[in-house]
Design a protein around this motif. Structure first.
Motif, short mmCIF file in Angstrom:
data_model
loop_
_atom_site.label_atom_id
_atom_site.label_comp_id
_atom_site.label_asym_id
_atom_site.label_seq_id
_atom_site.Cartn_x
_atom_site.Cartn_y
_atom_site.Cartn_z
N ALA A 23 17.34 19.94 4.07
CA ALA A 23 18.48 20.30 5.16
C ALA A 23 18.81 18.63 5.57
CB ALA A 23 17.95 20.65 6.23
N THR A 24 18.04 17.63 5.35
CA THR A 24 18.36 16.24 6.12
C THR A 24 19.27 15.62 4.83
OG1 THR A 24 16.08 16.16 7.21
CG2 THR A 24 17.19 14.02 6.46
N THR A 25 18.70 16.00 3.55
CA THR A 25 19.45 15.38 2.59
C THR A 25 20.90 15.90 2.11
OG1 THR A 25 17.51 14.87 1.11
CG2 THR A 25 19.42 14.92 -0.13
N LEU A 26 20.95 17.31 2.33
CA LEU A 26 22.29 18.05 2.53
C LEU A 26 23.13 17.38 3.55
CD1 LEU A 26 21.50 21.53 1.76
CD2 LEU A 26 22.60 19.86 0.12
N ALA A 27 22.76 17.14 4.78
CA ALA A 27 23.53 16.89 5.74
C ALA A 27 23.98 15.44 5.65
CB ALA A 27 22.54 16.92 7.15
N ALA A 28 23.15 14.84 5.11
CA ALA A 28 23.52 13.12 5.30
C ALA A 28 24.46 13.05 4.18
CB ALA A 28 22.27 12.42 4.52
N LEU A 29 24.39 13.71 2.83
CA LEU A 29 25.08 13.81 1.68
C LEU A 29 26.70 14.15 2.19
CD1 LEU A 29 23.20 14.55 -1.36
CD2 LEU A 29 24.31 12.53 -0.87
N ASP A 30 26.62 15.47 2.90
CA ASP A 30 27.95 15.96 3.33
C ASP A 30 28.49 15.00 4.23
OD1 ASP A 30 27.51 18.22 1.89
OD2 ASP A 30 26.88 19.30 3.58
N ALA A 31 27.92 14.36 5.23
CA ALA A 31 28.43 13.14 6.15
C ALA A 31 28.81 12.24 5.70
CB ALA A 31 27.53 13.22 7.28
N ILE A 32 28.39 11.58 4.48
CA ILE A 32 28.81 10.34 3.78
C ILE A 32 29.90 10.71 2.98
CG2 ILE A 32 27.97 8.82 1.88
CD1 ILE A 32 25.11 9.21 3.11
N ALA A 33 30.03 11.71 2.24
CA ALA A 33 31.10 12.15 1.26
C ALA A 33 32.26 12.33 2.16
CB ALA A 33 30.66 13.66 0.79
N THR A 34 32.13 12.93 3.47
CA THR A 34 33.34 12.99 4.14
C THR A 34 33.80 11.76 5.07
OG1 THR A 34 32.26 14.08 6.10
CG2 THR A 34 33.00 15.62 4.32
N GLY A 35 32.99 10.89 5.08
CA GLY A 35 33.25 9.54 5.80
C GLY A 35 32.94 9.70 7.24
N ARG A 36 32.22 10.74 7.68
CA ARG A 36 31.83 10.70 9.30
C ARG A 36 30.57 9.78 9.38
NH1 ARG A 36 31.41 16.31 7.81
NH2 ARG A 36 28.95 16.27 8.28
N VAL A 37 29.88 9.33 8.48
CA VAL A 37 28.93 8.41 8.59
C VAL A 37 28.76 7.37 7.41
CG1 VAL A 37 27.21 9.64 10.11
CG2 VAL A 37 26.87 9.52 7.52
N GLY A 38 28.15 6.35 7.71
CA GLY A 38 28.21 5.12 6.63
C GLY A 38 29.13 4.46 6.42
N HIS A 39 29.00 3.33 5.76
CA HIS A 39 30.27 2.28 5.55
C HIS A 39 30.12 1.88 3.99
CE1 HIS A 39 26.84 0.03 6.93
NE2 HIS A 39 27.21 -0.81 6.21
N ASN A 40 29.11 2.19 3.31
CA ASN A 40 29.06 2.04 2.02
C ASN A 40 29.94 2.64 1.07
OD1 ASN A 40 28.03 1.76 -0.70
ND2 ASN A 40 26.27 0.69 0.00
#
Length: 112
Positions: free
Chosen positions: A66-83
């Motif tokens: 669940a942690t990995t899925l949430a992170a990948l979804d959030a990163i892919a949509t631009g909700r988190v991260g700057h890389n």
């Protein structure tokens, strides 16, 4: 009466095969990336997926699905991260590929 038992056993076998396929696909993505543009996770996160502090790549081994899925979804949509490299990688993965990677990462021992 024997048919429900056989159907139950068949469901267990097919379910296990589906999981193994997802884990195998996830391992392939982690090592080789995808034909649709996702780079291998190991390129930044390291062979043991222990992370790389020098470039800010976090440890991935042993993370809950669940942690990995949430992170990948959030990163892919631009909700988190700057890389932008990680954003492009996450966006290049289909939902099934994200799940396969998450399933694989969850099987790994943290720290190596």
């Amino acid at each position: 009466m024997r048919h429900p038992i056989l159907l139950g056993l068949l469901a267990l076998v097919l379910g296990a095969a589906g999981q193994a396929g997802d884990v195998t696909a996830g391992a392939r993505i982690v090592v080789h990336g995808t034909a649709t543009g996702a780079l291998p996770c190991m390129a930044c996160h390291g062979v043991g997926l222990r992370g790389n502090a020098a470039i800010g790549a976090s440890a991935l081994a042993g993370l809950p699905v669940a942690t990995t899925l949430a992170a990948l979804d959030a990163i892919a949509t631009g909700r988190v991260g700057h890389n932008y490299v990680m954003k492009n990688n996450a966006a290049a993965l289909t939902p099934a590929e994200r799940r396969a990677v998450a399933d694989y990462l969850a099987t790994l021992k943290p720290g190596g």
